[in-house]
Design a protein around this motif. Structure first.
Motif, PDB file in Angstrom:
ATOM      1  N   ALA A  22       5.403   2.226 -36.864  1.00 39.38           N
ATOM      2  CA  ALA A  22       6.146   2.247 -35.609  1.00 39.38           C
ATOM      3  C   ALA A  22       5.483   3.108 -34.548  1.00 39.38           C
ATOM      4  CB  ALA A  22       7.571   2.747 -35.865  1.00 39.38           C
ATOM      5  N   ASP A  23       4.662   4.074 -34.980  1.00 39.05           N
ATOM      6  CA  ASP A  23       4.054   4.980 -34.015  1.00 39.05           C
ATOM      7  C   ASP A  23       2.766   4.424 -33.413  1.00 39.05           C
ATOM      8  OD1 ASP A  23       6.042   6.825 -34.405  1.00 39.05           O
ATOM      9  OD2 ASP A  23       4.980   7.826 -36.046  1.00 39.05           O
ATOM     10  N   THR A  24       2.332   3.268 -33.879  1.00 42.44           N
ATOM     11  CA  THR A  24       1.110   2.681 -33.353  1.00 42.44           C
ATOM     12  C   THR A  24       1.382   2.033 -32.003  1.00 42.44           C
ATOM     13  OG1 THR A  24       1.495   0.573 -34.427  1.00 42.44           O
ATOM     14  CG2 THR A  24       0.282   2.232 -35.694  1.00 42.44           C
ATOM     15  N   ALA A  25       0.319   1.769 -31.254  1.00 43.08           N
ATOM     16  CA  ALA A  25       0.473   1.151 -29.936  1.00 43.08           C
ATOM     17  C   ALA A  25       1.069  -0.238 -30.072  1.00 43.08           C
ATOM     18  CB  ALA A  25      -0.889   1.082 -29.255  1.00 43.08           C
ATOM     19  N   VAL A  26       1.846  -0.640 -29.077  1.00 48.00           N
ATOM     20  CA  VAL A  26       2.453  -1.958 -29.086  1.00 48.00           C
ATOM     21  C   VAL A  26       1.355  -3.004 -28.922  1.00 48.00           C
ATOM     22  CG1 VAL A  26       4.010  -3.521 -27.886  1.00 48.00           C
ATOM     23  CG2 VAL A  26       4.613  -1.100 -28.146  1.00 48.00           C
ATOM     24  N   SER A  27       1.315  -3.965 -29.833  1.00 44.71           N
ATOM     25  CA  SER A  27       0.313  -5.018 -29.796  1.00 44.71           C
ATOM     26  C   SER A  27       1.006  -6.353 -29.567  1.00 44.71           C
ATOM     27  CB  SER A  27      -0.464  -5.070 -31.118  1.00 44.71           C
ATOM     28  OG  SER A  27       0.402  -5.458 -32.170  1.00 44.71           O
ATOM     29  N   LYS A  28       0.202  -7.385 -29.435  1.00 43.21           N
ATOM     30  CA  LYS A  28       0.770  -8.713 -29.254  1.00 43.21           C
ATOM     31  C   LYS A  28       1.609  -9.104 -30.461  1.00 43.21           C
ATOM     32  CE  LYS A  28      -0.409 -13.468 -28.028  1.00 43.21           C
ATOM     33  NZ  LYS A  28      -1.499 -14.414 -27.673  1.00 43.21           N
ATOM     34  N   ALA A  29       1.128  -8.768 -31.668  1.00 47.96           N
ATOM     35  CA  ALA A  29       1.895  -9.084 -32.878  1.00 47.96           C
ATOM     36  C   ALA A  29       3.242  -8.380 -32.868  1.00 47.96           C
ATOM     37  CB  ALA A  29       1.104  -8.690 -34.126  1.00 47.96           C
ATOM     38  N   ASP A  30       3.267  -7.115 -32.383  1.00 57.23           N
ATOM     39  CA  ASP A  30       4.529  -6.388 -32.300  1.00 57.23           C
ATOM     40  C   ASP A  30       5.492  -7.077 -31.337  1.00 57.23           C
ATOM     41  OD1 ASP A  30       3.657  -4.347 -34.029  1.00 57.23           O
ATOM     42  OD2 ASP A  30       2.679  -3.299 -32.373  1.00 57.23           O
TER      43      ASP A  30
END
Length: 285
Positions: free
Chosen positions: A39-47
């Motif tokens: 959850a702490d990772t950068a928002v990506s297209k998959a997210d």
């Protein structure tokens, strides 16, 4: 009277159930836990795709039922239509009409369509009262889910939860290799098209319904499911399409919620053919 049991008849009921229950909540829960760790990772297209599918799943689960038009191709290239109500608010159930000749039940009814129910883990087929044999005077055939999915598969579908279009969508939400295929118009409605491929590890407890040793779906020839979903306004699915082995099932959602309760026919009108179907050697494909 000697009854005919066709692969089309039994196979269709199997495909109809699997269409709405391709994946179980166990797999979704496991994947959700993995997603939380990231959850702490950068928002990506998959997210972003997962977020959109999560909203669609929650909305579908919340509404609890829908009017659905379903077409099922068992690998023959001749789709069979099933139109009616799917309900998942208080256990999985359906109430649909399907073409009599397409499912080879014209020996049992003069009606052009056969009303088919799924209630409390069993299928019921509306027929004309028969003159003799195990269905003498009966207006409904009952076939327990174990005759379609095998004992292990039927156990996966029993009980509360895990048996609805919303639960199927949970598997899509957390599957690997989810794609956003862009904007499309479906049934006159603007939608966004998503796709995912689910293998055995994504099926959770429901993989027994596909590959259990006693499951009729073991003959479909597939070990993965390709799922496409078109999400429209208000975060609701407009179409859900699944391919597994030789089978392809397409569900078009016309109206959500506000459907009538689906109940089993009166017991005195029902003839139970579960054991006869189990012993007939019919297969799903």
């Amino acid at each position: 009277m000697k009854l005919r049991y066709s692969a089309a008849w039994v196979g269709l009921t199997a495909a109809a159930m699997v269409a709405a229950t391709a994946c179980g909540s166990e797999s979704a829960k496991s994947a959700a836990e993995s997603a939380d760790k990231a959850a702490d990772t950068a928002v990506s297209k998959a997210d972003m795709i997962m977020a959109a599918l999560s909203r669609a799943t929650d909305r579908t689960e919340e509404l609890g039922s829908a009017e659905v038009r379903t077409t099922t191709d068992l690998g023959t290239g001749e789709p069979i239509a099933m139109d009616g109500t799917y309900s998942w608010g208080d256990g999985y159930a359906l109430d649909v009409e399907m073409d009599t000749e397409a499912v080879q039940m014209q020996d049992l009814t003069d009606s052009p369509t056969v009303r088919t129910l799924f209630v409390d883990g069993a299928y019921y087929y509306d027929i004309d009262p028969q003159p003799d044999g195990p269905l003498e005077g009966k207006e409904w055939i009952k076939i327990d889910g174990s005759a379609v999915f095998g004992e292990s598969g039927a156990a996966a579908f029993s009980g509360g939860g895990g048996a609805s279009p919303a639960d199927s969508m949970k598997g899509l939400e957390y599957a690997s290799d989810v794609e956003d295929l862009g904007a499309e118009t479906v049934n006159g409605k603007p939608t966004t098209h998503y796709r995912a491929v689910l293998d055995e590890k994504d099926l959770g407890k429901f993989k027994e319904a596909f590959s259990g040793a006693d499951s009729m779906l073991d003959s479909t020839g597939g070990d993965s499911i390709t799922m496409d979903i078109w999400v429209g306004e208000k975060d609701l699915p407009v179409r859900l399409e699944q391919e597994f082995g030789a089978m392809k099932v397409t569900m078009d959602f016309d109206k959500f919620g506000a459907t009538e309760e689906i109940v089993a026919p009166p017991a005195q009108e029902v003839g139970d053919l579960t054991e006869e179907v189990k012993n007939s050697g019919a297969t799903a494909g």
